[in-house]
Design an enzyme around this catalytic site. Sequence first.
Site, PDB file in Angstrom:
ATOM      1  N   HIS A 354      -2.896  25.930  61.429  1.00 15.53           N
ATOM      2  CA  HIS A 354      -1.758  26.404  60.623  1.00 15.53           C
ATOM      3  C   HIS A 354      -0.475  25.743  61.114  1.00 15.53           C
ATOM      4  O   HIS A 354      -0.468  25.055  62.128  1.00 15.53           O
ATOM      5  CB  HIS A 354      -1.657  27.934  60.653  1.00 15.53           C
ATOM      6  CG  HIS A 354      -1.528  28.540  62.023  1.00 15.53           C
ATOM      7  ND1 HIS A 354      -0.338  28.609  62.697  1.00 15.53           N
ATOM      8  CD2 HIS A 354      -2.461  29.106  62.846  1.00 15.53           C
ATOM      9  CE1 HIS A 354      -0.531  29.213  63.860  1.00 15.53           C
ATOM     10  NE2 HIS A 354      -1.810  29.512  63.985  1.00 15.53           N
ATOM     11  N   HIS A 358       7.650  29.863  60.048  1.00 18.95           N
ATOM     12  CA  HIS A 358       8.155  30.076  58.688  1.00 18.95           C
ATOM     13  C   HIS A 358       9.473  30.827  58.789  1.00 18.95           C
ATOM     14  O   HIS A 358       9.806  31.395  59.832  1.00 18.95           O
ATOM     15  CB  HIS A 358       7.116  30.874  57.878  1.00 18.95           C
ATOM     16  CG  HIS A 358       6.618  32.108  58.578  1.00 18.95           C
ATOM     17  ND1 HIS A 358       7.306  33.295  58.583  1.00 18.95           N
ATOM     18  CD2 HIS A 358       5.509  32.324  59.356  1.00 18.95           C
ATOM     19  CE1 HIS A 358       6.633  34.191  59.294  1.00 18.95           C
ATOM     20  NE2 HIS A 358       5.544  33.627  59.795  1.00 18.95           N
ATOM     21  N   HIS A 365       7.266  36.277  55.264  1.00 18.66           N
ATOM     22  CA  HIS A 365       7.385  34.839  54.960  1.00 18.66           C
ATOM     23  C   HIS A 365       8.589  34.769  54.035  1.00 18.66           C
ATOM     24  O   HIS A 365       8.471  34.919  52.822  1.00 18.66           O
ATOM     25  CB  HIS A 365       6.122  34.298  54.287  1.00 18.66           C
ATOM     26  CG  HIS A 365       4.944  34.290  55.219  1.00 18.66           C
ATOM     27  ND1 HIS A 365       3.669  34.000  54.834  1.00 18.66           N
ATOM     28  CD2 HIS A 365       4.860  34.543  56.557  1.00 18.66           C
ATOM     29  CE1 HIS A 365       2.852  34.073  55.876  1.00 18.66           C
ATOM     30  NE2 HIS A 365       3.555  34.410  56.934  1.00 18.66           N
ATOM     31  N   TYR A 392      -7.591  28.016  68.568  1.00 24.79           N
ATOM     32  CA  TYR A 392      -8.696  28.886  68.146  1.00 24.79           C
ATOM     33  C   TYR A 392      -9.985  28.088  68.328  1.00 24.79           C
ATOM     34  O   TYR A 392     -10.209  27.106  67.612  1.00 24.79           O
ATOM     35  CB  TYR A 392      -8.503  29.305  66.684  1.00 24.79           C
ATOM     36  CG  TYR A 392      -7.085  29.773  66.411  1.00 24.79           C
ATOM     37  CD1 TYR A 392      -6.704  31.097  66.664  1.00 24.79           C
ATOM     38  CD2 TYR A 392      -6.112  28.882  65.939  1.00 24.79           C
ATOM     39  CE1 TYR A 392      -5.400  31.511  66.441  1.00 24.79           C
ATOM     40  CE2 TYR A 392      -4.807  29.296  65.719  1.00 24.79           C
ATOM     41  CZ  TYR A 392      -4.452  30.608  65.971  1.00 24.79           C
ATOM     42  OH  TYR A 392      -3.149  31.019  65.765  1.00 24.79           O
ATOM     43  N   ARG A 409      -2.722  33.030  70.204  1.00 24.01           N
ATOM     44  CA  ARG A 409      -1.491  32.682  69.484  1.00 24.01           C
ATOM     45  C   ARG A 409      -0.352  33.420  70.177  1.00 24.01           C
ATOM     46  O   ARG A 409      -0.536  34.550  70.648  1.00 24.01           O
ATOM     47  CB  ARG A 409      -1.568  33.089  68.007  1.00 24.01           C
ATOM     48  CG  ARG A 409      -0.287  32.806  67.234  1.00 24.01           C
ATOM     49  CD  ARG A 409      -0.435  32.818  65.705  1.00 24.01           C
ATOM     50  NE  ARG A 409      -0.780  34.102  65.133  1.00 24.01           N
ATOM     51  CZ  ARG A 409      -1.981  34.452  64.704  1.00 24.01           C
ATOM     52  NH1 ARG A 409      -2.994  33.605  64.801  1.00 24.01           N
ATOM     53  NH2 ARG A 409      -2.198  35.640  64.194  1.00 24.01           N
TER      54      ARG A 409
HETATM   55  N1  GLY Z   1       1.884  37.644  60.515  1.00 21.13           N
HETATM   56  C1  GLY Z   1       1.947  36.635  59.538  1.00 21.13           C
HETATM   57  C2  GLY Z   1       2.313  35.361  60.127  1.00 21.13           C
HETATM   58  O1  GLY Z   1       2.332  35.220  61.322  1.00 21.13           O
HETATM   59  O2  GLY Z   1       2.681  34.449  59.433  1.00 21.13           O
HETATM   60 MN    MN Z   2       2.530  36.816  62.709  1.00 17.84          MN
HETATM   61 MN    MN Z   3       4.396  34.489  61.388  1.00 17.72          MN
END
Ligand code: GLY
Ligand code: MN
Ligand code: MN
Length: 448
Positions: A354, A358, A365, A392, A409
Amino acid sequence: MHPAPPHPPFDASIHDNRRRELMRCMRGGIAIIPTAPHRPRNGDVQFPFRPDSDFYYLTHFPEPEAVAVLAPGREEGEFLLFCRERDAEREIWDGRRQGPDGAREHYRADQSFPIGELDARLPELMEDRAKVFVNMGRYADFDRKLIRWLGEVRAQRRSGAHAPEEFVDLGHTLHEMRVIKKPDEQKLMRKAAAVSAAAHRRAMRVCAPGMNECEVQAELECEFGRAGGAPAYPSIVAGGGNACILHYTDNNHALAGGDLLLIDAGAEIDCYAADITRTFPVNGKFSGEQRAVYEAVLAAQRAAVDAVRPDRALGDYHAAACETLTDALIDLGLLRGERGELLERGAYRRFYMHRTGHWLGMDVHDVGDYKIDGKWRLLEPGMVVTVEPGLYIGAAEDIDAKWHGIGVRIEDDILVTRNGNENLSEGAPKEISEIESLMAEGAVGARR
Ligand code: GLY
Ligand code: MN
Ligand code: MN
């Protein structure tokens, strides 16, 4: 019946200023902004109501079934609020209502009307306005109403009415305002982050082998509720290999002693979100492999946070995280090859799939463009981003079993300031030594 004052009280001048700023950009236009609809859960039960973010940003009006209209230059008033009427019987069942009087008195509407008058009044309000600013496509039922009102204005053309020529995306203007958080918004985001950090600390203190993920979730969300908040998004409480499922929300497995627990959870306070991830060992002590992966992610997170500063491009911090993670993956023996070539082909994506963050604000988001004219935009003071690299490592034949099921994370909420940045979520420990000592305290507390 006199409307009860809003609880908790709020500073209505903030929303006056926002409406004025938006109206300055709306020459010749009218904006029509509904709040969110009720969403049925089943039968006659609804999901908890949460206002539309754009509507709430401009009005602070918390009730369902409401529409704001901004009509700059209109003599009878520029800010109109349509809302539910007072109703003694319904208020016994469903709670207090402001009614049109409260909309004027407490929310500073110049004019207010019962929501039932929307159909009768909107076509006339749209007449002779060249542009209509709306969030087209957000609520299908409301889109249909807009088109019907437009048809009604057009039908009056022979009586001299001018129908609007353009429907303009409200977000284009409004979301550029929302992307820069003013001091009052920063204060709310600091609070949302502090409440969420306290929740993560509580999770670390209570966590023990044999607990179920849902028990840890309950502890976390209890902290949100005590502060008057609620989860800003479904909490992820993922033990062991579940951490390698990026949007895991089952939260129903037992936690095993030798595993890590990844928690991605944040509170929403007065419609502002926090979004924090922490990863820690269920038994309070990182194993060698867990420690190695964790340190790699922490180094990447620190490198990325350093790149969140004014005048750096928004894409820079993702690049910083990817470079640091690639170096670490080579050191750990999980990637083989030449660094430049590995980076170029994005080899890290096998373990890091990912992006690094953001916008964060009223929506987790949050709104706002990421690129301008095809280029990552420059960061400016008042912007808030998440910084959330991870690794991961799912089970696979070509990977040594000692790494299998390790998912890490680390996510913080970073406000861009004039001289650099402020970590809003620093109250959640992320150094290994801090985590281990907090968990050791928790374990002592549990034995007492
Ligand atoms: N918890 C959603 C994200 O980390 O984008
Ligand atoms: Mn998050
Ligand atoms: Mn996030």
